[in-house]
Design a protein around this motif. Structure first.
Motif, mmCIF file in Angstrom:
data_model
loop_
_atom_site.group_PDB
_atom_site.id
_atom_site.type_symbol
_atom_site.label_atom_id
_atom_site.label_comp_id
_atom_site.label_asym_id
_atom_site.label_seq_id
_atom_site.Cartn_x
_atom_site.Cartn_y
_atom_site.Cartn_z
ATOM 1 N N VAL A 12 0.861 -1.184 0.000
ATOM 2 C CA VAL A 12 0.000 0.000 0.000
ATOM 3 C C VAL A 12 0.898 1.235 0.000
ATOM 4 C CG1 VAL A 12 -1.738 1.317 1.264
ATOM 5 C CG2 VAL A 12 -1.886 -1.182 1.188
ATOM 6 N N ARG A 13 0.821 2.021 -1.075
ATOM 7 C CA ARG A 13 1.660 3.204 -1.205
ATOM 8 C C ARG A 13 1.008 4.449 -0.617
ATOM 9 N NH1 ARG A 13 6.626 1.367 -1.510
ATOM 10 N NH2 ARG A 13 7.047 0.106 -3.372
ATOM 11 N N SER A 14 -0.304 4.521 -0.692
ATOM 12 C CA SER A 14 -1.011 5.663 -0.118
ATOM 13 C C SER A 14 -2.424 5.246 0.245
ATOM 14 C CB SER A 14 -1.034 6.852 -1.083
ATOM 15 O OG SER A 14 -1.769 6.527 -2.255
ATOM 16 N N SER A 15 -2.968 5.889 1.272
ATOM 17 C CA SER A 15 -4.318 5.587 1.737
ATOM 18 C C SER A 15 -4.842 6.851 2.396
ATOM 19 C CB SER A 15 -4.289 4.416 2.734
ATOM 20 O OG SER A 15 -5.589 4.072 3.164
ATOM 21 N N GLU A 16 -5.865 7.458 1.775
ATOM 22 C CA GLU A 16 -6.296 8.752 2.287
ATOM 23 C C GLU A 16 -7.769 9.028 1.996
ATOM 24 O OE1 GLU A 16 -3.739 11.477 0.318
ATOM 25 O OE2 GLU A 16 -4.604 11.146 -1.674
ATOM 26 N N ALA A 17 -8.341 9.887 2.856
ATOM 27 C CA ALA A 17 -9.725 10.305 2.689
ATOM 28 C C ALA A 17 -9.833 11.306 1.552
ATOM 29 C CB ALA A 17 -10.239 10.932 3.984
ATOM 30 N N ALA A 18 -11.010 11.367 0.943
ATOM 31 C CA ALA A 18 -11.235 12.301 -0.162
ATOM 32 C C ALA A 18 -12.719 12.634 -0.226
ATOM 33 C CB ALA A 18 -10.777 11.689 -1.477
ATOM 34 N N ARG A 19 -13.062 13.560 -1.096
ATOM 35 C CA ARG A 19 -14.458 13.893 -1.388
ATOM 36 C C ARG A 19 -14.623 13.850 -2.900
ATOM 37 N NH1 ARG A 19 -18.428 14.532 2.536
ATOM 38 N NH2 ARG A 19 -19.272 16.418 1.574
ATOM 39 N N LEU A 20 -15.652 13.153 -3.360
ATOM 40 C CA LEU A 20 -15.952 13.086 -4.789
ATOM 41 C C LEU A 20 -17.410 13.457 -4.998
ATOM 42 C CD1 LEU A 20 -14.085 9.821 -5.903
ATOM 43 C CD2 LEU A 20 -13.430 12.188 -6.341
#
Length: 213
Positions: free
Chosen positions: A143-151
């Motif tokens: 896992v290189r990145s894991s982050e919250a977002a809004r779409l």
């Protein structure tokens, strides 16, 4: 390292726990209610099952979902279905790296856990199952990145997983997993391309930004 049978992988991808509107509030608040209907945009693809639409960049093509596997509600790739033999596998072209984009709906009835999975857990479960479909032989997945977002006003979780096959003849590739809390049944998006194909990931990010409900 991993080696998984296709049947087990399919079961793992379908049988994932539900993630409700309040689980792991990625954006710090509840997801927005369904948005008003948008005007049709040039090149827009409408996924009726997932109740979402998106716009494909130039050089990307919509494809009918696999009727046998049936895991995805819509599929797109950089392979023109009208210019290739549908029965043939695409030949890797360093000047035109393969990119794929797929949408699916989480099956909330297939599997119930004692504790609902958070959005990051759901993203990783779906992602690792998909990796075994793409490359079922031995590989190192990180896992290189894991982050919250809004779409489009909804809470989402984005996870990038790098896969390095043990077979050195197969180039490393990256899988991008996006889980979106729709306020009802979560949906997921799966995108993949060779790790070095930065232009493909720019395309994928463009598709994600175009998401509308």
């Amino acid at each position: 390292m991993r080696r998984a049978a296709l049947g087990a992988t399919l079961a793992a991808l379908i049988a994932v726990g539900a993630c409700g509107p309040g689980d792991d509030n990625a954006g710090g608040g509840e997801s927005a209610p369904p948005a008003a209907t948008h005007s049709v945009r040039p090149g827009e693809i409408r996924d009726e099952k997932a109740h979402v639409s998106y716009v494909l960049p130039q050089g990307w093509y919509a494809k009918p979902p696999d009727p046998i596997v049936g895991l995805y509600s819509s599929v797109a790739s950089t392979v023109d279905p009208k210019a290739t033999d549908p029965a043939a596998k695409p030949t890797p072209d360093p000047n035109n790296p393969l990119g794929t984009f797929m949408v699916g709906v989480v099956d909330t009835k297939a599997y119930v856990t004692a504790k609902p999975r958070s959005m990051p857990e759901l993203a990783e479960t779906i992602g690792r199952a998909q990796l075994e479909l793409i490359y079922p032989a031995k590989a190192q997945d990180v896992v290189r990145s894991s982050e919250a977002a809004r779409l489009d006003g909804r809470n989402a979780w984005l996870m990038d997983i790098e896969s390095t096959p043990e077979d050195r003849n197969v180039a490393p590739f990256r899988l991008r997993v996006t889980v979106i809390d729709t306020g009802a049944v979560p949906i997921y998006m799966l995108s993949s391309a060779p790790s070095a194909a930065t232009e493909r990931f720019r395309d994928i990010e463009s598709i994600e930004r175009s998401i509308r409900f």
